[in-house]
Design an enzyme around this catalytic site. Structure first.
Site, PDB file in Angstrom:
ATOM      1  N   ARG A  25       2.631  -3.914   3.868  1.00  0.00           N
ATOM      2  CA  ARG A  25       1.413  -4.027   3.048  1.00  0.00           C
ATOM      3  C   ARG A  25       1.299  -5.389   2.369  1.00  0.00           C
ATOM      4  O   ARG A  25       0.782  -5.497   1.251  1.00  0.00           O
ATOM      5  CB  ARG A  25       1.345  -2.919   1.987  1.00  0.00           C
ATOM      6  CG  ARG A  25       1.116  -1.529   2.539  1.00  0.00           C
ATOM      7  CD  ARG A  25      -0.367  -1.247   2.719  1.00  0.00           C
ATOM      8  NE  ARG A  25      -0.555   0.005   3.438  1.00  0.00           N
ATOM      9  CZ  ARG A  25      -0.853   1.165   2.863  1.00  0.00           C
ATOM     10  NH1 ARG A  25      -1.013   1.240   1.562  1.00  0.00           N
ATOM     11  NH2 ARG A  25      -1.021   2.233   3.591  1.00  0.00           N
ATOM     12  N   ARG A  29      -3.881  -4.922  -2.128  1.00  0.00           N
ATOM     13  CA  ARG A  29      -4.581  -5.007  -3.419  1.00  0.00           C
ATOM     14  C   ARG A  29      -3.821  -5.691  -4.535  1.00  0.00           C
ATOM     15  O   ARG A  29      -4.390  -5.949  -5.589  1.00  0.00           O
ATOM     16  CB  ARG A  29      -4.986  -3.590  -3.867  1.00  0.00           C
ATOM     17  CG  ARG A  29      -6.158  -3.043  -3.087  1.00  0.00           C
ATOM     18  CD  ARG A  29      -6.307  -1.558  -3.319  1.00  0.00           C
ATOM     19  NE  ARG A  29      -5.150  -0.864  -2.764  1.00  0.00           N
ATOM     20  CZ  ARG A  29      -5.023   0.457  -2.719  1.00  0.00           C
ATOM     21  NH1 ARG A  29      -5.964   1.221  -3.230  1.00  0.00           N
ATOM     22  NH2 ARG A  29      -3.945   1.010  -2.195  1.00  0.00           N
ATOM     23  N   ARG A  38     -12.035  -8.043   0.455  1.00  0.00           N
ATOM     24  CA  ARG A  38     -12.398  -6.635   0.638  1.00  0.00           C
ATOM     25  C   ARG A  38     -13.769  -6.369   0.023  1.00  0.00           C
ATOM     26  O   ARG A  38     -14.587  -5.652   0.611  1.00  0.00           O
ATOM     27  CB  ARG A  38     -11.336  -5.761  -0.017  1.00  0.00           C
ATOM     28  CG  ARG A  38     -11.497  -4.276   0.215  1.00  0.00           C
ATOM     29  CD  ARG A  38     -10.358  -3.587  -0.525  1.00  0.00           C
ATOM     30  NE  ARG A  38     -10.352  -2.165  -0.436  1.00  0.00           N
ATOM     31  CZ  ARG A  38     -11.184  -1.358  -1.070  1.00  0.00           C
ATOM     32  NH1 ARG A  38     -12.156  -1.867  -1.805  1.00  0.00           N
ATOM     33  NH2 ARG A  38     -11.068  -0.049  -0.952  1.00  0.00           N
ATOM     34  N   ASP A  75      -5.357  -0.021  10.226  1.00  0.00           N
ATOM     35  CA  ASP A  75      -4.784   1.172   9.606  1.00  0.00           C
ATOM     36  C   ASP A  75      -4.361   2.151  10.693  1.00  0.00           C
ATOM     37  O   ASP A  75      -4.966   2.174  11.777  1.00  0.00           O
ATOM     38  CB  ASP A  75      -5.784   1.840   8.660  1.00  0.00           C
ATOM     39  CG  ASP A  75      -5.079   2.817   7.733  1.00  0.00           C
ATOM     40  OD1 ASP A  75      -4.550   2.372   6.711  1.00  0.00           O
ATOM     41  OD2 ASP A  75      -5.024   4.015   8.068  1.00  0.00           O
TER      42      ASP A  75
HETATM   43  O1  CP3 Z   1       1.270  -3.617   6.118  1.00  0.00           O
HETATM   44  C1  CP3 Z   1       0.183  -4.230   6.203  1.00  0.00           C
HETATM   45  O2  CP3 Z   1      -0.151  -5.122   5.377  1.00  0.00           O
HETATM   46  C2  CP3 Z   1      -0.712  -3.994   7.396  1.00  0.00           C
HETATM   47  C3  CP3 Z   1      -1.827  -3.132   7.222  1.00  0.00           C
HETATM   48  C4  CP3 Z   1      -1.583  -1.646   7.017  1.00  0.00           C
HETATM   49  C5  CP3 Z   1      -2.409  -0.850   6.200  1.00  0.00           C
HETATM   50  N1  CP3 Z   1      -2.042   0.459   6.354  1.00  0.00           N
HETATM   51  C6  CP3 Z   1      -3.498  -1.359   5.352  1.00  0.00           C
HETATM   52  C7  CP3 Z   1      -4.010  -0.495   4.273  1.00  0.00           C
HETATM   53  C8  CP3 Z   1      -0.649  -0.796   7.607  1.00  0.00           C
HETATM   54  C9  CP3 Z   1       0.528  -1.124   8.516  1.00  0.00           C
HETATM   55  C10 CP3 Z   1      -0.968   0.531   7.197  1.00  0.00           C
HETATM   56  C11 CP3 Z   1      -0.222   1.720   7.651  1.00  0.00           C
HETATM   57  C12 CP3 Z   1      -0.553   3.034   7.100  1.00  0.00           C
HETATM   58  N2  CP3 Z   1      -1.780   3.528   6.751  1.00  0.00           N
HETATM   59  C13 CP3 Z   1       0.392   4.051   6.926  1.00  0.00           C
HETATM   60  C14 CP3 Z   1       1.846   3.967   7.313  1.00  0.00           C
HETATM   61  C15 CP3 Z   1       2.645   3.120   6.401  1.00  0.00           C
HETATM   62  C16 CP3 Z   1       2.921   3.727   5.075  1.00  0.00           C
HETATM   63  O3  CP3 Z   1       2.503   3.114   4.059  1.00  0.00           O
HETATM   64  O4  CP3 Z   1       3.587   4.771   5.023  1.00  0.00           O
HETATM   65  C17 CP3 Z   1      -0.285   5.171   6.388  1.00  0.00           C
HETATM   66  C18 CP3 Z   1       0.351   6.489   6.014  1.00  0.00           C
HETATM   67  C19 CP3 Z   1      -1.655   4.821   6.303  1.00  0.00           C
HETATM   68  C20 CP3 Z   1      -2.784   5.685   5.867  1.00  0.00           C
HETATM   69  C21 CP3 Z   1      -3.421   5.144   4.665  1.00  0.00           C
HETATM   70  N3  CP3 Z   1      -4.184   4.004   4.620  1.00  0.00           N
HETATM   71  C22 CP3 Z   1      -3.374   5.681   3.357  1.00  0.00           C
HETATM   72  C23 CP3 Z   1      -2.613   6.927   2.970  1.00  0.00           C
HETATM   73  C24 CP3 Z   1      -4.121   4.832   2.537  1.00  0.00           C
HETATM   74  C25 CP3 Z   1      -4.497   5.042   1.092  1.00  0.00           C
HETATM   75  C26 CP3 Z   1      -3.388   4.724   0.181  1.00  0.00           C
HETATM   76  C27 CP3 Z   1      -3.793   3.652  -0.762  1.00  0.00           C
HETATM   77  O5  CP3 Z   1      -2.920   2.825  -1.092  1.00  0.00           O
HETATM   78  O6  CP3 Z   1      -4.947   3.650  -1.213  1.00  0.00           O
HETATM   79  C28 CP3 Z   1      -4.584   3.756   3.335  1.00  0.00           C
HETATM   80  C29 CP3 Z   1      -5.376   2.619   2.879  1.00  0.00           C
HETATM   81  C30 CP3 Z   1      -4.859   1.253   3.158  1.00  0.00           C
HETATM   82  N4  CP3 Z   1      -4.316   0.835   4.348  1.00  0.00           N
HETATM   83  C31 CP3 Z   1      -4.913   0.146   2.265  1.00  0.00           C
HETATM   84  C32 CP3 Z   1      -4.394  -0.965   2.964  1.00  0.00           C
HETATM   85  C33 CP3 Z   1      -4.286  -2.378   2.486  1.00  0.00           C
HETATM   86  C34 CP3 Z   1      -5.514   0.163   0.878  1.00  0.00           C
HETATM   87  C35 CP3 Z   1      -6.997   0.211   1.083  1.00  0.00           C
HETATM   88  C36 CP3 Z   1      -7.808  -0.585   0.103  1.00  0.00           C
HETATM   89  O7  CP3 Z   1      -7.931  -1.811   0.212  1.00  0.00           O
HETATM   90  O8  CP3 Z   1      -8.378   0.098  -0.780  1.00  0.00           O
END
Ligand code: CP3
Length: 344
Positions: A25, A29, A38, A75
């Site tokens: 990540r 944010r 974003r 994602d």
């Molecule tokens: O690592 C990176 O920087 C690459 C991008 C990436 C994102 N999600 C961007 C993201 C990667 C590799 C993921 C993987 C992901 N997505 C996983 C597996 C890794 C882990 O963390 O266990 C999972 C379970 C998801 C599903 C997902 N996406 C959830 C549960 C959420 C919401 C949680 C939150 O923090 O709000 C997301 C959103 C998400 N994916 C964000 C980002 C940067 C935040 C979204 C935003 O900008 O509001």
């Protein structure tokens, strides 16, 4: 030609004097520049599907910190969307999906070949990045592992214990297996296109592997990852794969051999000294600083970072957090971690 990029050298099994570093990540944010882009995109999914802006946020942490790898901005839930599930994000809560729990709903998913209609912008992002990244930076593509993605497709949202997915597994095994199979095939096609577009390594995120017990861990975390890795190795020999069965605990032992992964990423639930003895003896490992250090910083961050580097210095190691950095992290602590790893 000899491999020069440090991450690819570690993935090939080389023990480096300083471990290469990137961060789960890393585009997110906690960075003001991410929040600005974003906002420009409108919402999270529009950002994922906008190749120029998705490439921009991928590059932001590379410009700011000079990480050794960039991870594609996308994602794990884009694949279910490409298979036909509705997907949206509720601000402050997380993802929501239309659920798949019956044979009828499973049968209505789109064929594997059709996923690219939705996912083409992601491949465009990869192409832009492979042109724009510095020569020394490795580009990592990724997907969710089938079990983890299935937990969201079955429940329609994130769940603390993956209860709905476990329930479907015991109540309707043919439908559950069908979902896992469709995700396995889809993931092979998706990652293969990311590699064609320029990803130099791919990572499988099995974020909820920790709730699979006994044979379920073998059948639903290890085996689908093994199938995906075998298929990718056949089509793209030489492209390394990182497997991340988060929360596996003592079941991290043997994951390299069982999945065929070049590197096993470990979370902070296991101790680095134990990892050196029991996992790194089989190949490259990635991890595993607690992400809360990015919030709290200070001496504890420095001493823990040094301890992990020392414990894993006898074999191939890529430094990373044990899980993704959180939005409340302080960007200065990220710099402190990097400086500590690089010894300055
Ligand atoms: O690592 C990176 O920087 C690459 C991008 C990436 C994102 N999600 C961007 C993201 C990667 C590799 C993921 C993987 C992901 N997505 C996983 C597996 C890794 C882990 O963390 O266990 C999972 C379970 C998801 C599903 C997902 N996406 C959830 C549960 C959420 C919401 C949680 C939150 O923090 O709000 C997301 C959103 C998400 N994916 C964000 C980002 C940067 C935040 C979204 C935003 O900008 O509001």
């Amino acid at each position: 030609m000899a491999q020069q990029k440090t991450i690819l050298r570690a993935l090939a099994g080389e023990t480096l004097p300083t471990p290469p570093i990137w961060m789960m990540r890393q585009a997110g944010r906690y960075l003001p520049e991410y929040k600005a882009t974003r906002a420009q995109a409108g919402d999270f999914l529009s950002l994922c599907y906008n190749p120029e802006l998705a490439a921009e946020v991928t590059l932001q942490p590379i410009r700011r910190y000079g990480f050794d790898a960039a991870i594609l901005f996308a994602d794990i839930l884009l694949l279910p969307q490409a298979l036909g599930a509705d997907l949206w994000f509720v601000t402050g809560e997380g993802p929501r999906l239309s659920t798949i729990t019956s044979a009828d709903e499973l049968a209505k998913l789109k064929p594997t070949e059709a996923i690219h209609d939705t996912l083409n912008p992601v491949y465009e992002t990869v192409k832009i990045l492979s042109r724009e990244l510095p020569d020394e930076t490795t580009l990592i593509g990724f997907a969710g592992a089938p079990w983890t993605v299935a937990t969201y497709m079955i429940a329609g949202q994130g769940t603390p214990d993956q209860g709905p997915a476990h329930a479907l597994k015991s109540e309707n095994r043919p439908v559950f297996d069908g979902i896992i199979n469709r995700l396995t095939e889809g993931t092979i096609a998706y990652l293969s296109k990311q590699i064609d577009a320029g990803a130099e390594c791919v990572k499988l995120f099995d974020s909820w592997a920790g709730s699979l017990q006994g044979d379920d861990f073998t059948n639903y975390s290890i085996k689908p990852m093994q199938r995906i890795i075998a298929a990718l190795k056949e089509k793209h020999p030489g492209v390394p794969v990182i497997a991340f069965p988060r929360g596996a605990g003592t079941k991290y032992v043997g994951v390299h051999a069982a999945t065929g992964a070049d590197c096993v990423a470990v979370d902070d639930g296991v101790d680095a000294a134990w990892v050196a003895q029991n996992v790194q003896n089989d190949g490259c490992v990635q991890g595993n600083l607690k992400s809360s250090h990015m919030v709290t910083g200070g001496d504890a961050l420095v001493s823990e970072t040094r301890r992990i580097c020392d414990a894993l210095s006898g074999g191939p190691h890529i430094f990373n957090l044990g899980h993704g950095i959180t939005p409340d992290a302080n960007p200065e602590n990220v710099q402190l971690m990097i400086d500590t790893v690089r010894g300055s």
